[in-house]
Design a protein around this motif. Structure first.
Motif, short mmCIF file in Angstrom:
data_model
loop_
_atom_site.label_atom_id
_atom_site.label_comp_id
_atom_site.label_asym_id
_atom_site.label_seq_id
_atom_site.Cartn_x
_atom_site.Cartn_y
_atom_site.Cartn_z
N PRO A 94 48.32 47.12 43.94
CA PRO A 94 49.06 48.25 43.36
C PRO A 94 48.69 48.54 41.91
CG PRO A 94 50.41 46.30 43.28
CD PRO A 94 49.08 45.87 43.86
N PHE A 95 47.78 47.74 41.34
CA PHE A 95 47.46 47.88 39.92
C PHE A 95 46.07 48.49 39.73
CE2 PHE A 95 50.03 44.00 40.59
CZ PHE A 95 51.22 44.43 39.99
N SER A 96 45.62 48.57 38.50
CA SER A 96 44.33 49.18 38.19
C SER A 96 43.18 48.23 38.53
CB SER A 96 44.27 49.54 36.71
OG SER A 96 44.31 48.37 35.90
N GLU A 97 41.98 48.80 38.57
CA GLU A 97 40.80 47.98 38.85
C GLU A 97 40.51 47.01 37.69
OE1 GLU A 97 36.96 49.17 41.10
OE2 GLU A 97 36.51 49.52 38.97
N SER A 98 40.77 47.44 36.47
CA SER A 98 40.54 46.56 35.32
C SER A 98 41.44 45.33 35.38
CB SER A 98 40.78 47.32 34.01
OG SER A 98 42.11 47.82 33.95
N LEU A 99 42.69 45.52 35.84
CA LEU A 99 43.60 44.38 35.99
C LEU A 99 43.16 43.49 37.14
CD1 LEU A 99 46.07 43.24 34.64
CD2 LEU A 99 47.50 44.56 36.19
N CYS A 100 42.61 44.08 38.17
CA CYS A 100 42.03 43.32 39.28
C CYS A 100 40.92 42.42 38.76
CB CYS A 100 41.50 44.28 40.35
SG CYS A 100 40.37 43.55 41.56
N LYS A 101 40.05 42.95 37.91
CA LYS A 101 38.93 42.19 37.36
C LYS A 101 39.43 41.09 36.42
CE LYS A 101 35.48 45.95 37.37
NZ LYS A 101 34.31 45.26 37.88
N VAL A 102 40.27 41.48 35.46
CA VAL A 102 40.69 40.55 34.41
C VAL A 102 41.52 39.40 34.98
CG1 VAL A 102 42.11 40.30 32.34
CG2 VAL A 102 40.58 42.26 32.58
N GLN A 173 41.01 52.24 57.65
CA GLN A 173 41.62 51.86 58.92
C GLN A 173 42.98 51.21 58.74
OE1 GLN A 173 38.84 50.74 57.65
NE2 GLN A 173 38.56 48.52 57.84
N SER A 174 43.19 50.52 57.62
CA SER A 174 44.48 49.87 57.37
C SER A 174 45.27 50.55 56.26
CB SER A 174 44.25 48.40 57.00
OG SER A 174 43.43 48.31 55.84
N ASN A 175 44.63 51.53 55.58
CA ASN A 175 45.26 52.23 54.46
C ASN A 175 45.67 51.27 53.34
OD1 ASN A 175 46.04 54.65 53.23
ND2 ASN A 175 48.18 54.39 53.88
N LEU A 176 44.84 50.25 53.11
CA LEU A 176 45.10 49.26 52.08
C LEU A 176 43.96 49.25 51.06
CD1 LEU A 176 46.30 46.24 54.28
CD2 LEU A 176 47.73 47.88 53.04
N THR A 177 44.31 48.98 49.81
CA THR A 177 43.31 48.84 48.75
C THR A 177 43.18 47.37 48.41
OG1 THR A 177 43.89 51.01 47.84
CG2 THR A 177 42.69 49.49 46.41
N LYS A 178 42.00 46.80 48.68
CA LYS A 178 41.76 45.38 48.47
C LYS A 178 41.14 45.15 47.09
CE LYS A 178 42.79 44.15 52.77
NZ LYS A 178 43.85 43.21 53.14
N CYS A 179 41.53 44.04 46.49
CA CYS A 179 40.88 43.57 45.26
C CYS A 179 39.94 42.46 45.69
CB CYS A 179 41.90 43.07 44.26
SG CYS A 179 41.19 42.31 42.78
N SER A 180 38.64 42.76 45.84
CA SER A 180 37.72 41.79 46.43
C SER A 180 36.42 41.71 45.64
CB SER A 180 37.42 42.18 47.88
OG SER A 180 36.87 43.48 47.95
N LEU A 181 35.72 40.61 45.87
CA LEU A 181 34.43 40.39 45.22
C LEU A 181 33.34 41.07 46.03
CD1 LEU A 181 33.19 38.83 42.80
CD2 LEU A 181 32.78 36.94 44.36
N ASP A 182 32.60 41.95 45.39
CA ASP A 182 31.59 42.75 46.10
C ASP A 182 30.22 42.49 45.50
OD1 ASP A 182 30.40 44.60 47.76
OD2 ASP A 182 30.92 46.32 46.51
N LEU A 183 29.59 41.38 45.91
CA LEU A 183 28.25 41.06 45.44
C LEU A 183 27.23 41.90 46.20
CD1 LEU A 183 28.57 37.19 45.10
CD2 LEU A 183 28.24 38.82 43.25
#
Length: 342
Positions: A94-102, A173-183
């Motif tokens: 539910p938060f920003s991408e920067s918060l996901c990273k930090v 497909q799930s309508n979810l936003t994941k915070c994941s590592l994308d190498l």
């Protein structure tokens, strides 16, 4: 899954075969558990840092390492509430991408730093008990502080890929936003995981195990020879060994499941819901170590308890002096007003 925040990307095959049901107890039990760990961890580790840093007496080498360990634990638990909310929302960030990273990078960095602070304190105990004379010159607070700076820098370097490649990934497909590592590629992911396991688990465990065995041998020899000249060193070593044991109990299961997770991503192991459950338990059990360490300082640390009592008396004296000074000033003001009235 929360283990994704620390173990990396998941293959599409694994995602299809390892799906946590929306009614799972994970979403009910885990968020309040993480919040409790966060609150207790913040309170306990702030207390430890206050005792070590605000006491008028300078910290010993071992206490410098333990205070940095408390700082790493504090930073880690401060980021956990974001993941509690992530879990509560069924892994919908539910938060920003920067918060996901930090937040991911801080958790990873401080988990990495924690084990190397224990490596440093293990080496310090080893030198103090096994080579007390020939290596006394290297056991200096300045060297300990430089060692801590090196560990923080190393942790930052290893956390950089997390900060760079951690991204938000919307799943239609799930309508979810994941915070994941994308190498960029699977080979890079596997290389990163192997390097991480080697440097954050295998090498530290080898060093800690070697030092611990030699420490026990030295203590046994001293007891057999009836030597009591190093009683203070032995008391300090008791606390260190307790902290080391707690760390191993809490973190070894996490690293073992991390290895299993890597084997699953390579296709060597098939995904099973039991593996997912074990991964969840191991992650949350590892986080509990950040709360357990301050408790061990109070239970097994005689010197820490003495420092806490002295700091408490110091504050009480200052408080008494402050109230006494305020009372004197108020009395003086009243006398001045009464004389002016007369």
């Amino acid at each position: 899954i929360l283990n994704v925040t620390m173990s990396g990307n998941q293959s599409n095959t694994s995602e299809n075969h390892c799906i946590v049901d929306n009614n799972s107890l994970i979403f009910t039990l885990v968020p309040p558990y993480i919040l409790v760990i966060s609150v207790l961890g913040i309170i306990f580790n702030v207390f430890v840092l206050m005792v070590f840093c605000l006491h008028k007496k300078a910290c010993t080498v071992a206490e410098i390492y333990l205070s940095n360990l408390a700082g790493a634990d504090l930073a880690l638990v401060c980021c956990l509430p974001f993941w509690a909310e992530y879990t509560r929302k069924r892994y919908d960030w539910p938060f920003s991408e920067s918060l996901c990273k930090v937040s991911s990078a801080v958790i990873y960095m401080n988990a990495f730093c924690s084990i190397y602070f224990l490596v440093m304190v293990s080496i310090d105990r080893y030198v103090a008990l096994v080579h007390p004379l020939s290596h006394e010159r290297i056991r200096r607070p300045l060297y300990a502080k430089l060692g801590c700076l090196f560990v923080w820098g190393l942790g930052l370097v290893f956390a950089l890929p997390i900060f760079i490649y951690r991204k938000l990934d919307f799943k239609p497909q799930s309508n979810l936003t994941k915070c994941s590592l994308d190498l960029p590629s699977k080979n890079q992911y596997l290389a990163y995981e192997v390097i991480t396991i080697i440097f954050s688990f295998i090498i530290p465990i080898i060093i800690i195990s070697f030092c611990t065995v030699r420490i026990f041998q030295s203590l046994n020899n001293r007891l057999m020879e009836g030597l009591n000249s190093k009683k203070m060193e032995q008391k300090a070593t008791t606390l260190i060994l307790a902290v080391l044991l707690a760390f191993l109990i809490c973190w070894v299961p996490f690293h073992v499941t991390k290895i299993l997770d890597m084997l699953r991503n390579t296709g060597i192991l098939k995904c099973h819901i039991a593996l997912i459950i074990v991964q969840q338990i191991s992650v949350y059990f590892a986080f509990f170590n950040s709360v357990l360490n301050p408790i061990l300082y109070v239970i097994a640390g005689n010197n820490f308890r003495r420092r806490a009592k002295e700091l408490s008396k110091q504050w009480n004296n200052k408080t008494t002096e402050t109230f006494s000074l305020m009372s004197t000033r108020i009395t003086t003001l009243r006398l001045t007003k009464s004389q002016a009235t007369l």
